[in-house]
Write an enzyme that holds these catalytic residues in place. Structure first.
Site, short mmCIF file in Angstrom:
data_model
loop_
_atom_site.label_atom_id
_atom_site.label_comp_id
_atom_site.label_asym_id
_atom_site.label_seq_id
_atom_site.Cartn_x
_atom_site.Cartn_y
_atom_site.Cartn_z
N LYS A 239 -44.48 -27.41 9.95
CA LYS A 239 -43.68 -26.31 9.39
C LYS A 239 -42.27 -26.33 9.96
O LYS A 239 -41.28 -26.30 9.22
CB LYS A 239 -44.35 -24.96 9.69
N ASP A 257 -45.29 -21.00 5.95
CA ASP A 257 -45.43 -19.92 6.95
C ASP A 257 -46.43 -18.90 6.43
O ASP A 257 -47.09 -19.11 5.41
CB ASP A 257 -44.07 -19.30 7.27
#
Length: 371
Positions: A239, A257
């Protein structure tokens, strides 16, 4: 006298011959007559037999089928060919199996009330992204940064807290430690004190000092622009790596997220829960060039309208495309009260937002401790 006798004898001889000839002709005629009668009888017998056969054929049509039965005899030898449906069924069975293979992606839309096909899912997902692009034309990363080093540190610090809190904290951090070499040599206790407002400050201090040392020792103090290098840094996962690649290096990536995970499942883009699997499933719905902006659009929508506990369904611009419509407040007036940030006339998360955001009516966030 003798000549007369001889002439008479010749005449008598001729007469005898002619008589004999006549008798022979009459005899042959008599013999020919029965022959003709015999041939006539034979012809009549043939006609009679032909007539009998014709009548027998009319009366007994089954007799004609007898040859067919005889022909069916070889068919017995070809009987295994007629039993060929057995292999045919074996061929058909795999077709049914392959027909069910496209149903595998349907798991991503299994809960959708319309029983959505893969093609329909792709079209709906891309339409949602286009609609969100019109709603948030100024969407951008909501972390303040001026270079890749600041962005990677800020992204690591954003775990388990808001971008607003990170943006209010990093000015003091980068003022004291502007480079990776500076932060690598920092006193952990001093860094912990600065990072305390972000939560989990001890673990975060260890991560940012560790990644700063790795940058200084392995990459000459510069942030690498490759995924395989970024994920080797302490505290940096896929991420964080995609945030850096997409926003500091212009390389497409999907940022999965908590907001992204929540919305793509609500929209039935996928039922996966593992971030890596979500990334793969959603990435397959869009061109690679759309990945970075798609991440911004989805995350912005999750922060402003499609909240975790009380989604503002009545104020949602993509409500007609959302399978989860009705999970939140559907009354338009009540839904407006649930909006956040610029959608509610409130400040955003960045202290120094892009000019496009300000031009669209967005307001910068206040510094830490203000008001």
């Amino acid at each position: 006298m003798g000549e007369q006798v001889s002439d008479g004898g010749r005449k008598t001889a001729k007469a005898v011959k002619t008589a004999a000839a006549g008798k022979g002709a009459s005899a042959s005629a008599k013999k020919a007559a029965p022959a003709k009668k015999a041939t006539a009888k034979k012809a009549a017998a043939k006609k009679a037999s032909a007539a009998k056969k014709a009548s027998a054929a009319k009366k007994a049509p089954a007799a004609k089928k007898a040859p067919a039965a005889k022909k069916a005899g070889p068919a017995k030898s070809s009987a295994p060919l007629k039993k060929a449906p057995a292999p045919r069924k074996q061929v058909v069975a795999p077709k049914k199996a392959t027909a069910s293979v496209p149903a595998a992606p349907a798991k991503t839309v299994a809960a959708h009330p319309r029983g959505e096909s893969r093609t329909a899912l792709v079209r709906r997902a891309r339409r949602i992204n286009r609609e969100l692009a019109e709603v948030y034309p100024y969407a951008h990363p909501e972390l303040d940064f001026e270079n890749p080093f600041q962005l990677v540190v800020a992204t690591v610090l954003s775990a388990q807290t808001t971008d607003l809190r990170v943006n209010q904290t990093t000015p003091a951090l980068f003022a004291k430690y502007p480079t990776s070499e500076d932060l690598a040599a920092a006193d952990p206790e001093e860094v912990e004190e600065i990072l305390r407002p972000t939560g989990f400050f001890r673990a975060k201090t260890k991560s940012v000092i560790g990644l700063s040392k790795a940058l200084a020792e392995q990459f000459g103090g510069e942030v690498p622009g490759r995924l395989e290098d970024l994920v080797k840094l302490p505290g940096v996962g896929r991420k964080t790596a995609f945030v850096v690649l997409g926003n500091a290096f212009g390389r497409p990536g999907i940022t999965v997220d908590t907001h992204f995970q929540r919305l793509v499942r609500r929209w039935k883009w996928t039922d996966e829960t593992d971030p890596d699997k979500i990334e793969a499933a959603v990435g397959a719905l869009f061109p690679k060039s759309d990945w970075t902006d798609l991440s911004h659009h989805v995350i912005w929508h999750g922060r402003r309208i499609c909240h975790a506990r009380k989604p503002a369904c009545g104020a949602c611009p993509i409500a007609p495309l959302c399978p989860a419509y009705g999970e939140g407040e559907t009354d338009p007036e009540k839904a407006k009260k649930l909006l956040k940030y610029e959608k509610a006339g409130q400040p955003g998360q960045r202290l120094k937002p892009p000019q496009a955001y300000l031009d669209a009516g967005g307001r910068p966030a206040p510094p830490l401790g203000a008001g």
